[in-house]
Design a protein around this motif. Structure first.
Motif, short mmCIF file in Angstrom:
data_model
loop_
_atom_site.label_atom_id
_atom_site.label_comp_id
_atom_site.label_asym_id
_atom_site.label_seq_id
_atom_site.Cartn_x
_atom_site.Cartn_y
_atom_site.Cartn_z
N UNK A 28 50.20 80.58 43.82
CA UNK A 28 49.81 80.59 45.28
C UNK A 28 48.79 81.05 44.98
N UNK A 29 47.30 81.44 46.67
CA UNK A 29 46.77 82.27 46.33
C UNK A 29 46.20 83.46 45.62
N UNK A 30 47.43 84.55 45.74
CA UNK A 30 47.72 85.59 45.45
C UNK A 30 48.09 85.69 44.46
N UNK A 31 48.65 85.03 43.18
CA UNK A 31 49.65 85.64 42.22
C UNK A 31 49.78 84.07 41.14
N UNK A 32 50.24 84.38 40.35
CA UNK A 32 50.17 82.84 39.31
C UNK A 32 51.52 84.27 38.01
N UNK A 33 52.28 82.85 37.58
CA UNK A 33 53.04 83.09 36.97
C UNK A 33 53.30 82.16 36.07
N UNK A 34 53.20 82.17 34.58
CA UNK A 34 52.75 81.17 33.73
C UNK A 34 53.98 81.36 32.03
N UNK A 35 54.24 80.30 32.22
CA UNK A 35 55.56 79.88 30.77
C UNK A 35 55.36 78.69 30.65
N UNK A 36 55.44 78.51 28.65
CA UNK A 36 55.01 77.85 28.09
C UNK A 36 56.27 77.50 27.58
N UNK A 37 56.45 76.33 27.19
CA UNK A 37 57.20 75.16 26.25
C UNK A 37 56.95 74.80 25.02
N UNK A 96 46.97 88.31 38.92
CA UNK A 96 46.89 87.50 40.19
C UNK A 96 46.15 86.30 39.57
N UNK A 97 46.81 85.41 40.98
CA UNK A 97 46.03 83.72 40.89
C UNK A 97 45.35 83.61 39.86
N UNK A 98 45.46 82.81 39.37
CA UNK A 98 44.62 82.03 38.16
C UNK A 98 44.72 80.78 38.49
N UNK A 99 43.66 79.36 38.32
CA UNK A 99 43.88 78.10 38.93
C UNK A 99 43.61 77.49 36.71
N UNK A 100 43.24 78.18 35.95
CA UNK A 100 43.25 77.45 34.76
C UNK A 100 44.16 78.92 33.94
N UNK A 101 44.99 78.37 32.25
CA UNK A 101 44.82 78.73 31.34
C UNK A 101 44.84 78.14 29.65
N UNK A 102 44.17 79.22 29.57
CA UNK A 102 43.38 78.73 28.43
C UNK A 102 44.26 79.33 26.91
N UNK A 103 45.38 80.27 26.58
CA UNK A 103 46.26 80.89 26.58
C UNK A 103 44.99 81.53 25.09
N UNK A 104 44.47 82.36 25.81
CA UNK A 104 43.78 84.03 25.41
C UNK A 104 44.47 84.49 24.88
N UNK A 124 52.94 87.96 47.73
CA UNK A 124 52.33 88.14 46.23
C UNK A 124 53.19 88.21 45.19
N UNK A 125 54.57 87.98 45.37
CA UNK A 125 56.06 87.90 44.71
C UNK A 125 56.94 86.67 44.21
#
Length: 186
Positions: free
Chosen positions: A26-35, A48-56, A166-167
């Protein structure tokens, strides 16, 4: 909902088919998982919210001394160096497992792999447990289905994100599909 109140409904959960990423935001948080390998679920980001994830923050896969490989065909692929979303004992990850299930003889038996997912436009109601309730805020729930074909046990990982909070609310459900008794140790 009171008269005149409106709910802003926007997509909060995304699955990028090409990158094999689940992104709750949402505009507050991000949670990202990869398969990975179309069967293993790895944790990639929470913050914190991110618009893109680049595998850094993805660790470089390479064969390391004494690392236990999942497959002889890919000796560089070891759970010892990969941040699993849910970790299990005896898989090559020597950190403390997040889930331990044993059979009636006390053997820890599970090897869960990914089988699918669903996205719901509401929060789950958990029987006999505290849970986040649907309110005037829009929310979505991601259910990731894992399965152990040998033990015949399903594991559903549930993640609910609200539009204005933000949860991320997480829960899981273990389903014993077999006729054999199991014990949840952790």
């Amino acid at each position: 909902i009171s008269k005149g109140a409106s709910i802003i409904m926007k997509q909060l959960i995304f699955f990028d088919e090409e990158k094999q990423l689940f992104h709750l935001t949402n505009n507050k948080v991000s949670y990202i998982m990869e398969l990975v390998e179309e069967k293993y679920l790895l944790h990639r980001f929470w913050g914190n919210a991110v618009s893109n994830y680049h595998f850094s923050n993805r660790p470089q896969l390479k064969k390391r001394s004494f690392a236990s490989a999942i497959s002889n065909h890919k000796p560089e692929f070891s759970f010892e160096f990969l941040p699993q979303e849910v970790s299990f004992p005896h898989q090559g990850d020597f950190r403390s497992p997040s889930l331990k299930i044993s059979n009636s003889e006390g053997q820890e038996i599970t090897r869960f792999t990914y089988v699918g997912y669903e996205i719901l436009d509401y929060a789950l109601e958990l029987q006999e447990l505290p849970f986040a309730r649907n309110n005037e805020s829009f929310c979505q729930t991601l259910i990731i289905h894992l399965y152990d074909e040998v033990a015949d046990i399903s594991l559903n990982l549930n993640y609910t994100i609200f539009n204005d909070s933000p949860a991320i609310v997480r829960s899981s459900k273990i389903i014993n599909n077999s006729a054999h008794e199991i014990k949840i140790n952790k």
